[in-house]
Structures are given as C-alpha cells and as structure tokens.
Design a protein around this motif. Structure first.
Motif, PDB file in Angstrom:
ATOM      1  N   GLY A   5       7.079   3.439   8.390  1.00 28.00           N
ATOM      2  CA  GLY A   5       7.383   2.408   7.147  1.00 28.00           C
ATOM      3  C   GLY A   5       6.300   1.550   7.086  1.00 28.00           C
ATOM      4  O   GLY A   5       5.268   1.441   6.144  1.00 28.00           O
ATOM      5  N   VAL A   6       5.702   1.215   8.237  1.00 35.08           N
ATOM      6  CA  VAL A   6       4.476   0.212   8.504  1.00 35.08           C
ATOM      7  C   VAL A   6       3.254   1.002   8.196  1.00 35.08           C
ATOM      8  O   VAL A   6       2.208   0.597   7.678  1.00 35.08           O
ATOM      9  N   LEU A   7       3.174   2.251   8.841  1.00 37.97           N
ATOM     10  CA  LEU A   7       2.072   3.222   8.562  1.00 37.97           C
ATOM     11  C   LEU A   7       1.924   3.444   7.337  1.00 37.97           C
ATOM     12  O   LEU A   7       0.583   3.468   6.596  1.00 37.97           O
ATOM     13  N   GLU A   8       2.854   3.800   6.509  1.00 45.51           N
ATOM     14  CA  GLU A   8       2.954   3.907   4.904  1.00 45.51           C
ATOM     15  C   GLU A   8       2.265   2.976   4.414  1.00 45.51           C
ATOM     16  O   GLU A   8       1.390   3.073   3.318  1.00 45.51           O
ATOM     17  N   ILE A   9       2.667   1.839   4.511  1.00 47.34           N
ATOM     18  CA  ILE A   9       2.251   0.510   3.911  1.00 47.34           C
ATOM     19  C   ILE A   9       0.717   0.302   4.012  1.00 47.34           C
ATOM     20  O   ILE A   9      -0.052   0.014   3.077  1.00 47.34           O
ATOM     21  N   VAL A  10       0.283   0.515   5.240  1.00 50.03           N
ATOM     22  CA  VAL A  10      -1.060   0.440   5.551  1.00 50.03           C
ATOM     23  C   VAL A  10      -1.870   1.327   4.793  1.00 50.03           C
ATOM     24  O   VAL A  10      -3.099   0.868   4.196  1.00 50.03           O
ATOM     25  N   VAL A  11      -1.683   2.505   5.053  1.00 48.86           N
ATOM     26  CA  VAL A  11      -2.391   3.736   4.309  1.00 48.86           C
ATOM     27  C   VAL A  11      -2.447   3.386   2.846  1.00 48.86           C
ATOM     28  O   VAL A  11      -3.572   3.467   2.455  1.00 48.86           O
ATOM     29  N   PHE A  12      -1.256   3.105   2.155  1.00 51.89           N
ATOM     30  CA  PHE A  12      -1.126   2.800   0.989  1.00 51.89           C
ATOM     31  C   PHE A  12      -2.015   1.847   0.380  1.00 51.89           C
ATOM     32  O   PHE A  12      -2.877   1.920  -0.523  1.00 51.89           O
ATOM     33  N   ALA A  13      -2.183   0.691   1.122  1.00 46.81           N
ATOM     34  CA  ALA A  13      -2.896  -0.339   0.789  1.00 46.81           C
ATOM     35  C   ALA A  13      -4.454  -0.154   1.006  1.00 46.81           C
ATOM     36  O   ALA A  13      -5.349  -0.299   0.184  1.00 46.81           O
ATOM     37  N   ILE A  14      -4.893   0.770   1.884  1.00 45.48           N
ATOM     38  CA  ILE A  14      -6.374   0.927   2.211  1.00 45.48           C
ATOM     39  C   ILE A  14      -6.569   2.280   1.081  1.00 45.48           C
ATOM     40  O   ILE A  14      -7.611   2.038   0.553  1.00 45.48           O
ATOM     41  N   MET A  15      -5.995   2.958   0.818  1.00 46.86           N
ATOM     42  CA  MET A  15      -5.934   4.107  -0.159  1.00 46.86           C
ATOM     43  C   MET A  15      -6.096   3.496  -1.528  1.00 46.86           C
ATOM     44  O   MET A  15      -6.874   3.681  -2.684  1.00 46.86           O
ATOM     45  N   SER A  16      -5.219   2.409  -2.146  1.00 47.95           N
ATOM     46  CA  SER A  16      -5.198   1.748  -3.192  1.00 47.95           C
ATOM     47  C   SER A  16      -6.596   0.861  -3.181  1.00 47.95           C
ATOM     48  O   SER A  16      -6.953   0.798  -4.527  1.00 47.95           O
ATOM     49  N   ARG A  17      -6.929   0.702  -2.311  1.00 41.55           N
ATOM     50  CA  ARG A  17      -8.391  -0.148  -2.538  1.00 41.55           C
ATOM     51  C   ARG A  17      -9.596   0.654  -2.758  1.00 41.55           C
ATOM     52  O   ARG A  17     -10.657   0.432  -3.250  1.00 41.55           O
ATOM     53  N   LEU A  18      -9.620   2.099  -2.118  1.00 42.28           N
ATOM     54  CA  LEU A  18     -10.532   2.803  -2.208  1.00 42.28           C
ATOM     55  C   LEU A  18     -10.462   3.807  -3.340  1.00 42.28           C
ATOM     56  O   LEU A  18     -11.611   4.371  -3.830  1.00 42.28           O
TER      57      LEU A  18
END
Length: 175
Positions: A5-18
C-alpha cells in the motif's frame, strides 16, 4: 499488504507528477477494459480451489486448463477487438496499449491456480514477496521511463512488466 500500500502511494505520487492528466485518463480506461476481461477469465476458479476441502490433482489440473483457456480467450478477444474497444472508450490512441496490455490477462490466468494454492496453504509471505519484488522492479522501470517523457507507454510498460515479473518469479520458484 501495508508495504504494498505504501509503495503504491509513493509510486502513484511520483508518476502523477511526471505524467499528464490525459495519460492517466487513458490508463484508467485501459485498466477498466482489462479488469473486466481479467475477471471474466478467472471465473472464480481461484476461489473454488481455496474453498474446496482437500486437494485433488484432477481438480487442480482441470482448473489450470480452464483458467489457461479462458485467459487465452480473454487475451485474444481484447487483442482483436482493441480498435473497437479503444474507440468506444476514448479514441484510437488506446489501440496499441490495449493490445500490449491484453497479454497480462493470459499471464495472470496461467498463475491463478497456483496463486490460489498458496493462499489456501496460508503462504501469504511468499505471495507478498513475489508481489513486492515484481512491483519494485516494474515501478522502478516505469518511473525511469516517465522521467524520459515516455508518457502513457511508461504506465503501460510498468503494468505489463509487473504481470511478467510476477509470472516469472512465480514459475521460477517452483510454486
């Protein structure tokens, strides 16, 4: 589950910025189509294996064969109908990504019976390890591609690689 869950939130946050909003919109449409065919191809076989008392090799073999056939059928339908589905949901931009992502239906169908056996045997750590490793590898590649301005292709690649790594780890661990 918490780590994922934490990994998905982090990856989603990074991808949403890029990535652009349109890339995420296309990806949501792709995932909706694939999810429908994915659930149809599984047809509750994993749940049936988990709930069935005892293990009968004949039942497992039949479930595996049926799962593979349904996965192949789902993949074929999505692959062939990709231009029509893409136009119905958004536009022709989705045709190639949809065809590429259709193969995840087959990969997931192939491992679904073995995955159900792991859950039935309460081997949650093994399932978690496989999912975590594949997620870290695929999301790392997806993020690098997003940094390189690959757009929608970075999310599609991440998704396909995640299913591929799960498949490879699952089959190479002799599960």
């Amino acid at each position: 589950t918490i780590v994922m869950g934490v990994l998905e939130i982090v990856v989603f946050a990074i991808m949403s910025r890029l990535l652009s909003k349109s890339d995420f919109g296309y990806f949501a449409a792709l995932m909706g189509i694939v999810a429908v065919f994915q659930s149809l191809s599984e047809a509750g076989l994993g749940s049936a294996i988990i709930q069935r008392k005892g293990e009968n090799p004949k039942h497992l073999s039949t479930a595996f064969t049926l799962s593979c056939l349904l996965g192949l059928m789902g993949t074929s339908i999505v692959f062939v109908l990709a231009p029509v589905l893409a136009t119905l949901i958004a536009d022709e931009t989705l045709t190639l990504p949809l065809r590429i992502m259709s193969f995840t239906i087959l990969l997931n169908a192939i491992i679904s019976v073995g995955n159900a056996q792991l859950y039935k045997a309460l081997k949650f750590k093994r399932v978690g390890d496989i999912q975590s490793i594949s997620y870290l590898l695929s999301s790392g590649i997806g993020i690098i591609m997003a940094f390189c301005d690959c757009g929608l292709l970075s999310i599609v690649t991440y998704t396909v690689l995640n299913s591929t790594f799960i498949f490879l780890l699952f089959t190479n661990l002799n599960i």
